[in-house]
Enzyme design. Structure first.
Site, PDB file in Angstrom:
ATOM      1  N   ARG A  54      35.844  43.777  43.756  1.00 39.79           N
ATOM      2  CA  ARG A  54      35.769  44.883  42.820  1.00 39.79           C
ATOM      3  C   ARG A  54      36.047  44.433  41.378  1.00 39.79           C
ATOM      4  O   ARG A  54      35.279  44.704  40.463  1.00 39.79           O
ATOM      5  CB  ARG A  54      36.792  45.915  43.254  1.00 39.79           C
ATOM      6  CG  ARG A  54      36.926  47.135  42.394  1.00 39.79           C
ATOM      7  CD  ARG A  54      38.044  47.974  42.997  1.00 39.79           C
ATOM      8  NE  ARG A  54      37.832  48.069  44.432  1.00 39.79           N
ATOM      9  CZ  ARG A  54      36.996  48.933  44.995  1.00 39.79           C
ATOM     10  NH1 ARG A  54      36.348  49.790  44.246  1.00 39.79           N
ATOM     11  NH2 ARG A  54      36.837  48.939  46.302  1.00 39.79           N
ATOM     12  N   THR A  55      37.150  43.729  41.202  1.00 40.38           N
ATOM     13  CA  THR A  55      37.528  43.278  39.862  1.00 40.38           C
ATOM     14  C   THR A  55      36.497  42.279  39.323  1.00 40.38           C
ATOM     15  O   THR A  55      36.088  42.345  38.163  1.00 40.38           O
ATOM     16  CB  THR A  55      38.931  42.623  39.899  1.00 40.38           C
ATOM     17  OG1 THR A  55      39.854  43.561  40.450  1.00 40.38           O
ATOM     18  CG2 THR A  55      39.390  42.228  38.512  1.00 40.38           C
ATOM     19  N   LYS A  83      40.893  19.333  45.149  1.00 32.92           N
ATOM     20  CA  LYS A  83      40.988  17.902  44.858  1.00 32.92           C
ATOM     21  C   LYS A  83      42.286  17.558  44.125  1.00 32.92           C
ATOM     22  O   LYS A  83      42.466  16.437  43.685  1.00 32.92           O
ATOM     23  CB  LYS A  83      39.769  17.453  44.040  1.00 32.92           C
ATOM     24  CG  LYS A  83      38.465  17.589  44.814  1.00 32.92           C
ATOM     25  CD  LYS A  83      37.270  17.155  43.983  1.00 32.92           C
ATOM     26  CE  LYS A  83      35.977  17.392  44.761  1.00 32.92           C
ATOM     27  NZ  LYS A  83      34.800  17.359  43.895  1.00 32.92           N
ATOM     28  N   ARG A 104      41.946  35.162  38.257  1.00 37.34           N
ATOM     29  CA  ARG A 104      42.703  35.855  39.294  1.00 37.34           C
ATOM     30  C   ARG A 104      43.370  34.783  40.127  1.00 37.34           C
ATOM     31  O   ARG A 104      42.689  33.830  40.568  1.00 37.34           O
ATOM     32  CB  ARG A 104      41.746  36.657  40.171  1.00 37.34           C
ATOM     33  CG  ARG A 104      42.374  37.249  41.405  1.00 37.34           C
ATOM     34  CD  ARG A 104      42.807  38.646  41.142  1.00 37.34           C
ATOM     35  NE  ARG A 104      43.128  39.395  42.311  1.00 37.34           N
ATOM     36  CZ  ARG A 104      43.146  40.733  42.314  1.00 37.34           C
ATOM     37  NH1 ARG A 104      42.818  41.413  41.225  1.00 37.34           N
ATOM     38  NH2 ARG A 104      43.496  41.385  43.381  1.00 37.34           N
ATOM     39  N   HIS A 132      48.322  42.851  36.013  1.00 37.34           N
ATOM     40  CA  HIS A 132      46.895  43.087  36.201  1.00 37.34           C
ATOM     41  C   HIS A 132      46.468  43.945  35.011  1.00 37.34           C
ATOM     42  O   HIS A 132      46.123  45.120  35.165  1.00 37.34           O
ATOM     43  CB  HIS A 132      46.656  43.791  37.525  1.00 37.34           C
ATOM     44  CG  HIS A 132      45.214  43.881  37.924  1.00 37.34           C
ATOM     45  ND1 HIS A 132      44.211  43.216  37.247  1.00 37.34           N
ATOM     46  CD2 HIS A 132      44.604  44.573  38.914  1.00 37.34           C
ATOM     47  CE1 HIS A 132      43.052  43.498  37.823  1.00 37.34           C
ATOM     48  NE2 HIS A 132      43.261  44.320  38.820  1.00 37.34           N
TER      49      HIS A 132
END
Lengths: 307, 307, 307
Positions: A54-55, A83, A104, A132
């Protein structure tokens, strides 16, 4: 001046800067055509170390509706992190390719660290249980658009108020505006943490009360902010099952509310709002998702300095 | 004439063709606006059968900065291969949708096979321990941009020289230019394979020496090319741990180097270059990533015949 | 009027609507430049709850070649579904960001449910063993382009006719046109189900016969539609191995066919068509993939109402 800035914590921006973003978002809503090429030739990187469709969609659609392009990943395992690369190196490399980055991350503070090494604007799209900020911008733009103001409101927050970061950020943000009141609706186990009630609300003489039933608050509310009870925040399955169905909003409870009350929810919902509520004109959680895209368009345009 | 060609092995192109690409890359760097729409309406397919975020981002940003579009996958499991399709069929299908394809594959030779069946240009973005030609183009563009020439240079290569394909390709490529010297810095276990030292360097009378300490080479170097010790190339964990920390570049060692020496690294690094070196003006590994995008822009524009 | 419509079942559209799409597709093929910006500023969401690189690429390339943008996911685990969201909520959220949505889902009926809640056109890109309407559109556009008509044809269908949804849809679709005949070529275990032979073919007096060898049908055919024996449709590995190699098309069998017969295949193929057939001018399965992109361009343009 927002050009070149990072957005890590919702409190990074002043009220005036919030206002600047909301004004631009409202201009975009009125006349999207005018903004459809302002980011032409620019690239936004969406670095999702934890999936959040969604974000991610909201940011990507925002950039594309400004005429820009997107590169990114949506899963941690496809990144260079596997890595052994540090996030500092990752952002410095991404800054060679992109003009701004959205991060995120499951670890609190990761986007902040990235911003310290970045030559391009970094936007925090959620870091663990921490911040957020674009959800907060989304909530505020929805409120100001639907209620005409961010002041003089009685705001009910319902559900998981202990772990729900969007709730904490919304309380902090709405506390900056005048004459707002809070009603905190949750089971005892999921109450708002003390650092919010004591250090933010009480210290600033902001009125609030804590109740255990939606019905006890409903009549007074201008806004009811519902939240999902997130399974991943619980320590054991039993507690989750016992508590998740508490505090469900349904048509019966909606009858108690004001005619112009609005229901918000950061989505996704599971079952905390009954489907019958969706057809109520006070249900604003889907329009809220759309405001989320517009506020991100405004934010990106501001950070890139194209408006 | 590069239009319609494939790039599988760095040696596929002549020195004149390399030069043509570097010249275009430098024009793009000077005036990116002029190239921002040359690939409008074109599509690049990025087929990553093995994740490599950095390389994928670099290609995607390159195509977008030319005004083109990108389709692709970044993980093998989302491909038709799971259904038993051959790479020959995959590329013939992709050629229906896209104008050029970038392939990263864990199996050596896979991009070559694809190119044999392809009606669109195929670019090898790494096939196992084999080739990675756009890394070589990146390295050469960085060198020619920073040092003004690809000849008359003393090049130190440090770290895993046995398995590091970028090192092997760079030695081969730099051997084509006049009057270069190599200093190979590695533990005994990770020395450059014989087919490079005997068949390329000695056969062509190109001077080189092998040392076991960075300090023994530092003063002479015009370029120090550092490499990551890749965990996945080792047969056992013990060897990896014992060897990975050898051959670390730090501020102390940098003091021995020439004022205009440059440090390169294909990235990602783990700990083979101390963070303190990042602020040294001779550290060129992040600019190198940016040159990587520009050289890919030039390559794509040439293969698609838009420049 | 196709603007704003959904496409869930190939039978959702009338013959006239099919025709409208094929006409537009053929215009696009003739003059792609003219359509290269008709979707500028629009966004297509590709929601793949099950990977299908080929179908996803075809849709994404189609949208991009119309000048539009794409957001999406290609794997189920990166979606909000993992958080317990219903498909109804997902589509309502996606509709805030995108102008049309393509859904691939392992569960039959999922795209249909989405369409019931969607304010934007929903295109079914395959739901389990159920429908895959854009494959049918692809098949029909290829036939009408190569044979000049969708009537008066003898169509052989070979391979897994029991589980193959593309075969069932093609039979239904071609049954709507005049004077077609079907020859169904399969092992007994993989015959076309009764609901197709009895309720569609026999009820409408459409001639068909069932044979067990490609050779028994070859001479009569105008079209030979080959299908993959999909491992995932079998209940046990033994049956799969025993049956998968039956009904392989090779150069020897091609000698029996008419000069202007065409071979189609929805791809990917495994080994049901020998590679030697690829060079036969009657092999049309790769051109078919290209028609698939064009028919999706036409479909998207129609549903979005830009043509």
């Amino acid at each position: 001046m927002l050009k070149g800035r990072h957005l890590i914590d919702p409190m990074d921006f002043t009220l005036e800067e919030f206002d600047e973003i909301f004004k631009l978002a409202q201009e975009i809503i009125k006349n999207p055509e005018e903004f459809s090429k302002v980011c032409e030739g620019k690239i936004l990187a969406t670095l999702f170390y934890e999936p959040s469709t969604r974000t991610r969609f909201s940011f990507e659609a925002a950039m594309m509706r400004l005429g820009g392009n997107v590169i990114g990943f949506s899963e941690p395992n496809s990144s260079s992190t596997a890595k052994g690369e540090s996030i500092a190196d990752t952002i410095r490399t991404v800054a060679c390719y992109a003009d701004a980055a959205v991060i995120r991350h499951p670890k609190e503070g990761a986007p902040k660290i990235a911003s310290l090494y970045s030559s391009i604007p970094v936007i925090n799209a959620g870091d663990g249980g921490h911040h957020h900020p674009t959800q907060t911008l989304t909530d505020l733009l929805t409120i100001v658009s639907k209620k005409g103001s961010l002041s003089n409101l009685t705001i009910g927050l319902c559900g998981d108020l202990k772990f729900g970061r969007t709730v904490h950020s919304l309380i902090k943000a709405m506390s900056r505006y005048e004459n707002n009141k809070f009603i905190l609706i949750s089971p005892k186990e999921l109450k708002v943490p003390d650092y919010i009630t004591k250090e933010i609300l009480e210290k600033n003489n902001i009125p609030y009360k804590e109740v255990e039933k939606i019905e006890d608050a409903m009549e007074e509310l201008d806004i009811l902010y519902m939240t999902r009870v997130q399974r991943e925040r619980f320590f054991n399955e039993e507690d989750y099952i016992r508590l998740k169905d508490s505090f469900i909003l349904d048509g019966e409870k909606m009858k108690l509310a004001k005619e112009d009350m609005i229901v918000l929810h950061p989505l996704p919902r599971v079952n905390e709002i009954a489907y019958e509520v969706d057809d109520d004109k006070r249900a604003c959680y889907f329009p809220q998702a759309k405001y989320g895209m517009y506020v991100r368009m405004a934010l990106i345009a501001k950070l890139l300095g194209v408006r």
